[in-house]
Design an enzyme around this catalytic site. Structure first.
Site, PDB file in Angstrom:
ATOM      1  N   TYR A 196       0.874  -1.179   0.051  1.00  0.00           N
ATOM      2  CA  TYR A 196       0.052   0.001   0.058  1.00  0.00           C
ATOM      3  C   TYR A 196       1.089   1.243  -0.045  1.00  0.00           C
ATOM      4  CZ  TYR A 196       0.874   0.659   5.037  1.00  0.00           C
ATOM      5  OH  TYR A 196       1.502   0.731   6.404  1.00  0.00           O
ATOM      6  N   CYS A 197       0.175   2.254  -0.626  1.00  0.00           N
ATOM      7  CA  CYS A 197       0.937   3.802  -0.354  1.00  0.00           C
ATOM      8  C   CYS A 197      -0.093   4.713   0.054  1.00  0.00           C
ATOM      9  CB  CYS A 197       1.581   3.920  -1.658  1.00  0.00           C
ATOM     10  SG  CYS A 197       0.498   4.113  -3.281  1.00  0.00           S
ATOM     11  N   SER A 198      -0.360   5.735  -0.593  1.00  0.00           N
ATOM     12  CA  SER A 198      -1.296   6.919  -0.228  1.00  0.00           C
ATOM     13  C   SER A 198      -2.598   6.206  -0.958  1.00  0.00           C
ATOM     14  CB  SER A 198      -1.042   8.341  -0.774  1.00  0.00           C
ATOM     15  OG  SER A 198       0.091   8.656  -0.052  1.00  0.00           O
ATOM     16  N   ILE A 225      -3.617   3.859   2.032  1.00  0.00           N
ATOM     17  CA  ILE A 225      -3.911   4.191   3.194  1.00  0.00           C
ATOM     18  C   ILE A 225      -5.025   5.236   3.235  1.00  0.00           C
ATOM     19  CG2 ILE A 225      -2.270   6.031   3.363  1.00  0.00           C
ATOM     20  CD1 ILE A 225      -1.840   4.867   6.407  1.00  0.00           C
TER      21      ILE A 225
END
Length: 166
Positions: A97-99, A126
């Site tokens: 995951y990232c932003s 996230i």
């Protein structure tokens, strides 16, 4: 009563539009070569997955998903990640995951090319995790409302929580 119905219709259209817009954004930047997992799906089976955080350290230092392991993006080290963190378990269930899910797709693709077969990209990252009401933690492993919003342009996708830009 009419006002309640009108409010319901307005909220439905707004929610539908925002999901549609997120879908459009991800289609614009991603090839969708890595299957998505939704925040809801992950929340039910989180303990079954190895979570890799593909954001930068300044983002990770504000908050992360519990048990998320920082691997970064700009300085991502494929060998260290596969040898140390994943211990070359090719069938491990991995969620990156990232932003929002753009950078994480790049990292997940590298893992797939290295032979990992059970790799997923967290849909909406996230931001979507927080928007759906799930907990993020700070570096002391305590729940926090703060989420690094990357920048003003990308930060508009974070609807819940406190946006941090530094």
């Amino acid at each position: 009563m009419r006002n309640i119905v009108l409010l319901y219709v307005l909220l439905s259209v707004t929610c539908s539009f925002s999901q549609s817009s997120l879908r459009h954004l991800l289609k614009k930047y991603n090839t969708e070569s890595v299957p998505y997992i939704t925040a809801e799906e992950l929340s039910k089976e989180k303990s079954d997955y190895i979570l890799l955080d593909a954001r930068e350290s300044k983002e990770y230092d504000v908050s992360s998903i519990k048990n998320g392991i920082f691997v970064g993006y700009q300085n991502f080290d494929l060998k260290r990640t596969t040898d140390v963190i994943l211990a070359n378990k090719k069938d491990a269930k991995i969620v990156v995951y990232c932003s929002l899910g753009v950078r994480s797709e790049d990292i997940a693709e590298q893992l797939q090319k290295k032979g990992f077969t059970n790799v997923f990209n967290l849909y909406g990252g996230i931001f979507e995790w927080k928007n759906k009401g799930f907990t993020v933690i700070n570096t002391n492993n305590k729940p926090t409302e703060k989420v690094h919003a990357f920048d003003k342009e990308w930060g508009k996708w974070l609807k819940k929580g406190i946006k941090v830009y530094e």
